[in-house]
Design an enzyme around this catalytic site. Structure first.
Site, PDB file in Angstrom:
ATOM      1  CG  ASP A  27      -1.996   0.864   1.151  1.00 11.82           C
ATOM      2  OD1 ASP A  27      -2.032   2.028   0.414  1.00 11.82           O
ATOM      3  OD2 ASP A  27      -2.975   0.817   2.057  1.00 11.82           O
ATOM      4  CG  ASP A  72      -9.448   2.858   1.170  1.00 14.61           C
ATOM      5  OD1 ASP A  72      -8.721   2.536   0.037  1.00 14.61           O
ATOM      6  OD2 ASP A  72      -9.325   2.711   2.318  1.00 14.61           O
ATOM      7  N   GLY A  94      -5.057   3.523  -7.939  1.00 14.54           N
ATOM      8  CA  GLY A  94      -5.226   3.920  -9.427  1.00 14.54           C
ATOM      9  C   GLY A  94      -4.577   5.107  -9.667  1.00 14.54           C
TER      10      GLY A  94
END
Ligand code: GLA
Length: 395
Positions: free
Chosen positions: A147, A217, A196
């Site tokens: 992440d 999210d 993205g």
């Protein structure tokens, strides 16, 4: 002789596998599993992970194809003097936890960030990439969600006025972890989570990504799910065996989603060839929710070996018609009522707009029965509900 043959095999594999490419064998179809974040968030414990693994077996989800139990953010503790990452007190023994998951025929996933900190401000892999990949492999990890989070601050600090330099830094960070994972020799599915940014679908496979988040999210409400669905437009060409668009983890069974909304959400993810990563409390799910998550006919569409992502064929008012080409020449068709109208409303599909001519023998994947699809068939869908069909021989 044996070592010569082995050497030959190894050499062929080296030639066949470019250094920076997603491994198609690892995720030949979209990964299926469960992730702790959507339900447990920062409160997750090892006991929750064990319970999820048990429930995945007991609910029939494992047998329906779910494989990965993924620990999301907040498992991390401090690094030792040697730099090795340790789990915190909620996760007393990672190796034992991996063994527990593996003993149930499942695989274990974990979470980290290329930045100094994760989104929940726990330790990231910054300056410890190789070491962390090695530690994860030693624990028995089979899947990594990586992440971006904390790296964003570093990117901004280093290149405040140069967007391209910031993006390059991000891409390099993702490639670096891929190399580190490869170096462990353990097959580890690589899940990129950068919301993205920088059209990740264009470079995701090149940095070894098996899946990449396409948006910010998800949340357990219809509006957010529908917004995410709309954001998938134009991305179908980037999905395929080994590398998938990830519209985020499932919210089926979470929040105040109705069963109709759960069905639509699940059907969309299947039409989109999306990873099916459940995010609800598996130990306490309603039987109706388990039934949705284990609908094998819908799962078969998601897991279709051709790996061709579906798209919206057309919309008519509040009705949307989606199609997806399947490996054996079949066609999946899904009709959604995206409007707020609670009344069931009859709708007639326009087969010509799907390139079909005349009545089609189909299978209703939610009612589990045969149906003849024609322009005359009245399709009565409640608000936010779905009709999903598989036409074996479309003509
Ligand atoms: C980000 C990710 C989420 C989750 C959290 C954890 O928001 O997009 O999926 O992993 O971080 O902190």
């Amino acid at each position: 002789m044996r070592s010569f043959v082995l050497g030959l095999v190894a050499a062929t594999m080296l030639i066949a596998a470019p250094a920076f490419a997603a491994s198609p064998q690892l995720a030949a179809t979209p990964p299926m599993g469960w992730n702790s974040w959507n339900h447990f968030a920062w409160k997750v414990t090892a006991a929750d992970i064990r319970a999820a693994a048990d429930a995945m077996v007991a609910s029939g989800m494992r047998d329906a194809g779910y494989k990965y139990i993924v620990i999301d953010d907040t498992w991390q503790g401090k690094r030792g003097p040697d730099g090795r990452i340790h789990s915190n007190k909620r996760f007393p023994d990672m190796k034992a936890l991996a063994d527990y998951v593996h003993a149930r025929g499942l695989k274990l996933g974990i979470y980290s960030s290329p930045g100094p900190t994760t989104c929940a401000h726990y330790a990231g892999s910054w300056k410890h990439v190789k070491q962390d990949a090695k530690t994860f492999a030693e624990w028995g990890v089979d899947y990594l969600k990586y992440d971006l989070c904390g790296l964003r601050d570093v990117m901004k600090k280093r290149h405040p006025h140069d967007r391209e330099a910031r993006m390059r830094m991000m891409r390099e960070a993702y490639a670096k972890m891929h190399e580190a994972l490869e170096a462990t020799g353990r097959p580890i599915v690589y899940s990129l989570c950068n919301y993205g940014w920088d059209a990740v679908w264009e470079w995701g496979p090149k940095v070894g990504g098996n899946l990449w988040r396409t948006t910010g999210d998800i949340k357990p409400n219809w509006d957010r799910i529908y917004t995410i669905v709309q954001m998938q437009a134009g991305l179908a060409a980037y999905a395929g065996p080994g590398h998938w668009n990830d519209p985020d983890m499932l919210e089926v069974g979470n929040g105040d989603l109705t069963l109709a909304e759960d069905r639509s959400h699940f059907s969309w993810w299947a039409m989109l060839a999306a990873p099916l990563i459940a995010g609800n409390d598996l130990s306490n799910m309603q039987p109706e929710v388990a039934k949705i998550l284990t609908n094998r006919e819908v799962i078969a569409v998601d897991q279709d070996p051709l790996g061709k992502q579906g798209t919206r064929a057309y919309s008519d008012g509040e009705m949307e018609v989606w199609t997806r080409r399947l490996a054996d020449g079949a066609l999946a068709v899904a009709v959604f009522n995206v409007g707020p109208d609670r009344r069931a409303r009859p709708f007639h599909i326009d087969l010509e707009r799907l390139g079909l001519h005349g009545p089609q023998q189909a299978r209703d994947l939610w009612a589990h029965k045969a149906v003849t699809l024609s322009d005359e068939l009245p399709i009565a869908l409640a608000s936010h509900d779905v009709l999903m069909l598989r036409i074996a021989h479309p003509h």
